[in-house]
Design a protein around this motif. Structure first.
Motif, mmCIF file in Angstrom:
data_model
loop_
_atom_site.group_PDB
_atom_site.id
_atom_site.type_symbol
_atom_site.label_atom_id
_atom_site.label_comp_id
_atom_site.label_asym_id
_atom_site.label_seq_id
_atom_site.Cartn_x
_atom_site.Cartn_y
_atom_site.Cartn_z
ATOM 1 N N UNK A 24 6.886 -12.409 3.255
ATOM 2 C CA UNK A 24 6.788 -10.923 2.710
ATOM 3 C C UNK A 24 7.936 -10.813 2.829
ATOM 4 N N UNK A 25 8.545 -9.437 2.093
ATOM 5 C CA UNK A 25 9.609 -8.847 1.994
ATOM 6 C C UNK A 25 8.819 -7.956 1.562
ATOM 7 N N UNK A 26 9.813 -6.657 2.478
ATOM 8 C CA UNK A 26 9.484 -5.182 2.130
ATOM 9 C C UNK A 26 8.655 -4.916 2.879
ATOM 10 N N UNK A 27 8.137 -3.647 3.047
ATOM 11 C CA UNK A 27 8.110 -2.924 4.069
ATOM 12 C C UNK A 27 5.968 -2.441 3.977
ATOM 13 N N UNK A 30 1.658 -4.634 5.724
ATOM 14 C CA UNK A 30 0.581 -4.762 6.500
ATOM 15 C C UNK A 30 -0.207 -3.521 5.713
ATOM 16 N N UNK A 31 -0.100 -3.605 4.717
ATOM 17 C CA UNK A 31 -0.698 -2.893 3.988
ATOM 18 C C UNK A 31 -2.095 -3.583 2.515
ATOM 19 N N UNK A 74 1.344 -9.160 11.281
ATOM 20 C CA UNK A 74 2.016 -7.883 10.485
ATOM 21 C C UNK A 74 3.924 -7.386 10.603
ATOM 22 N N UNK A 75 4.543 -7.797 12.649
ATOM 23 C CA UNK A 75 5.516 -7.701 12.601
ATOM 24 C C UNK A 75 6.398 -7.905 12.235
ATOM 25 N N UNK A 76 5.411 -10.021 11.808
ATOM 26 C CA UNK A 76 6.924 -10.928 11.248
ATOM 27 C C UNK A 76 6.804 -10.873 9.433
ATOM 28 N N UNK A 77 5.864 -9.968 9.174
ATOM 29 C CA UNK A 77 5.691 -9.706 7.778
ATOM 30 C C UNK A 77 5.163 -11.489 7.414
ATOM 31 N N UNK A 78 3.999 -12.638 7.733
ATOM 32 C CA UNK A 78 3.829 -13.784 8.078
ATOM 33 C C UNK A 78 2.659 -13.348 7.788
ATOM 34 N N UNK A 79 2.043 -15.050 7.127
ATOM 35 C CA UNK A 79 1.329 -14.688 6.999
ATOM 36 C C UNK A 79 1.130 -16.724 6.698
ATOM 37 N N UNK A 80 0.284 -17.452 8.326
ATOM 38 C CA UNK A 80 -0.099 -18.448 8.070
ATOM 39 C C UNK A 80 -1.178 -19.216 8.123
#
Length: 123
Positions: A24-27, A30-31, A74-80
């Motif tokens: 995911x892009x953006x900051x 994690x929310x 969340x540190x990598x903005x990634x879901x698996x």
């Protein structure tokens, strides 16, 4: 605005495993609660798994729960989505989606969608 990019799909044989990723892009990643959906040819899109923003709550559709593991970094903005013991009926386009809420809720509306990654399982 959040942009989602899936990867990890491909052509595999029955019994193989795949790990799908969604960046995911953006900051605000994690929310957001995140979900994985799939759509097979001629069928409606179905929700297969979801995870809350913290990763503390996870959901799997009953028919797949023994073969799927959802996780997030969340540190990598990634879901698996780890998929094991794949079957030909798992053939579909797999989409990740983000919900503007930290809470995992089955049946909720998701606000952002990726383009999808094709998973094809041969027998």
């Amino acid at each position: 605005q959040v942009q989602l990019v899936e990867s990890g799909g491909g052509l595999v044989q029955a019994g193989d495993s795949l790990r799908l990723s969604c960046v995911a892009s953006g900051r605000t990643f994690s929310r957001y609660a995140m979900g994985w959906f799939r759509q097979a040819p001629g069928k409606e899109r179905e929700f297969v798994s979801g995870i809350s923003s913290s990763g503390g709550n996870r959901y799997y559709v009953d028919s797949l729960k023994d073969r799927l593991t959802i996780s997030r970094d969340n540190a990598k903005n990634t879901v698996y989505l780890q998929m094991n013991s794949l079957k030909p009926e798992d053939t579909a386009v797999y989409y990740c989606a983000a919900r503007q809420s930290p809470t995992l809720r089955v049946g909720a509306t998701y606000d952002y969608w990726g383009q999808g990654t094709q998973v094809t399982v041969s027998s």
